[in-house]
Motif scaffolding. Structure first.
Motif, mmCIF file in Angstrom:
data_model
loop_
_atom_site.group_PDB
_atom_site.id
_atom_site.type_symbol
_atom_site.label_atom_id
_atom_site.label_comp_id
_atom_site.label_asym_id
_atom_site.label_seq_id
_atom_site.Cartn_x
_atom_site.Cartn_y
_atom_site.Cartn_z
ATOM 1 N N THR A 174 56.664 88.422 41.800
ATOM 2 C CA THR A 174 57.774 88.449 40.841
ATOM 3 C C THR A 174 58.209 89.839 40.405
ATOM 4 N N PHE A 216 61.434 82.521 37.104
ATOM 5 C CA PHE A 216 61.875 83.149 38.348
ATOM 6 C C PHE A 216 63.234 83.818 38.198
ATOM 7 N N MET A 266 61.870 90.721 42.435
ATOM 8 C CA MET A 266 61.164 89.871 43.400
ATOM 9 C C MET A 266 60.822 90.714 44.628
ATOM 10 N N GLU A 317 61.155 79.996 45.809
ATOM 11 C CA GLU A 317 60.252 80.927 45.100
ATOM 12 C C GLU A 317 59.000 80.196 44.625
#
Length: 116
Positions: free
Chosen positions: A40, A61, A67, A93
């Protein structure tokens, strides 16, 4: 179209299950945290704040602005679904994270898990 219920579930509700899965196989909470932060881009403090706020998966997310680009190297099957074929971005994700935790529990070395 209704959202999958995992999107509205607090990340803090699932996080202990990631840790338990890893610990049952002799791995550590620190390794789980390292994986989540790698994926992340969150720092440990930021991740802990999301846990305390009980941020839902979708927001967790969505707010992860760093990311890891190497996450696209994650391939394989989770719950019978190939992660690289999941079209919906948030679900992909989530599946990436599931796959990384599976790899940790299966005893893979951290360098391999983190695609180093």
């Amino acid at each position: 179209m209704t959202k999958h219920k995992i999107y509205t579930m607090p990340f803090a509700d699932v996080y202990p299950h990631y840790i338990a899965k890893a610990e049952r196989k002799g791995r550590t909470k620190a390794e789980v945290d390292e994986i989540i932060c790698w994926l992340t881009g969150y720092q440990q403090k930021e991740m802990n704040e999301h846990l305390e706020k009980r941020t839902d998966f979708e927001t967790f997310f969505a707010e992860a602005t760093q990311m890891n680009p190497s996450r696209e190297l994650i391939k394989g099957v989770v719950c019978g679904i190939r992660v690289e074929e999941v079209e919906e971005p948030t679900m992909r994700e989530i599946r990436y994270l599931d796959k990384l935790i599976d790899e940790l529990a299966k005893g893979k070395k951290m360098e391999k898990i983190l695609r180093s």
